[in-house]
Write a protein that holds these residues in place. Structure first.
Motif, PDB file in Angstrom:
ATOM      1  N   ASN A  15      -1.426 135.445  16.901  1.00  4.57           N
ATOM      2  CA  ASN A  15      -1.347 136.222  18.129  1.00  4.57           C
ATOM      3  C   ASN A  15      -2.733 136.444  18.704  1.00  4.57           C
ATOM      4  O   ASN A  15      -3.705 136.588  17.974  1.00  4.57           O
ATOM      5  CB  ASN A  15      -0.724 137.592  17.860  1.00  4.57           C
ATOM      6  N   ARG A  73       2.477 133.447  25.460  1.00  7.29           N
ATOM      7  CA  ARG A  73       3.660 133.428  24.600  1.00  7.29           C
ATOM      8  C   ARG A  73       4.886 133.178  25.482  1.00  7.29           C
ATOM      9  O   ARG A  73       4.940 133.635  26.615  1.00  7.29           O
ATOM     10  CB  ARG A  73       3.832 134.768  23.888  1.00  7.29           C
ATOM     11  N   GLN A  77       5.640 139.468  22.397  1.00  6.49           N
ATOM     12  CA  GLN A  77       5.764 139.698  20.956  1.00  6.49           C
ATOM     13  C   GLN A  77       6.699 140.873  20.697  1.00  6.49           C
ATOM     14  O   GLN A  77       6.592 141.924  21.307  1.00  6.49           O
ATOM     15  CB  GLN A  77       4.403 139.984  20.342  1.00  6.49           C
ATOM     16  N   ASP A  82      11.997 136.633  20.386  1.00 10.18           N
ATOM     17  CA  ASP A  82      10.763 136.152  19.757  1.00 10.18           C
ATOM     18  C   ASP A  82      11.076 135.609  18.372  1.00 10.18           C
ATOM     19  O   ASP A  82      11.480 136.344  17.476  1.00 10.18           O
ATOM     20  CB  ASP A  82       9.750 137.291  19.654  1.00 10.18           C
ATOM     21  N   MET A  85       7.033 136.224  15.384  1.00  4.47           N
ATOM     22  CA  MET A  85       6.350 137.447  15.766  1.00  4.47           C
ATOM     23  C   MET A  85       4.845 137.401  15.545  1.00  4.47           C
ATOM     24  O   MET A  85       4.078 138.026  16.274  1.00  4.47           O
ATOM     25  CB  MET A  85       6.931 138.609  14.970  1.00  4.47           C
TER      26      MET A  85
END
Length: 100
Positions: A15, A73, A77, A82, A85
């Motif tokens: 992320n 993304r 998230q 999703d 994650m």
């Protein structure tokens, strides 16, 4: 023809906040960096990841022999849709791309 993962030392994804993912390709040597920097197009990466090439931010960092790719993304998230994650699964898609 070799895959990205066969040329570099490591591909890592994670992320970069709740709206972005980042993929790092650690090349380990100048030769591997040159091969991947020239042989792996942003367009091909975008197609494999199912995103618009214009939305990708790519940084080829010669001094570190690293290619950094950031992309939005597909969903925020934590959204019920999703499927990853932590953003870790995206690395395997890039590692399996064939390099010219």
């Amino acid at each position: 023809m070799p895959e990205v993962g066969e040329i570099c030392d490591k591909v890592r994804s994670k992320n970069a906040g709740p709206f972005w993912l980042t993929i790092d390709i650690f090349c380990g040597s100048g030769d591997a960096f040159a091969r991947l920097s020239g042989g792996l197009s942003t367009k091909r990466v975008a197609e494999a990841l199912g995103t618009d090439p214009k939305s990708i931010k790519r940084f080829d960092i010669n001094d570190l022999n690293v290619i950094k790719i950031s992309l939005p993304r597909p969903v925020v998230q934590g959204h019920p849709g999703d499927r990853d994650m932590h953003g870790a699964a995206w690395a395997s898609v890039v590692a399996e791309l064939v390099v010219d």
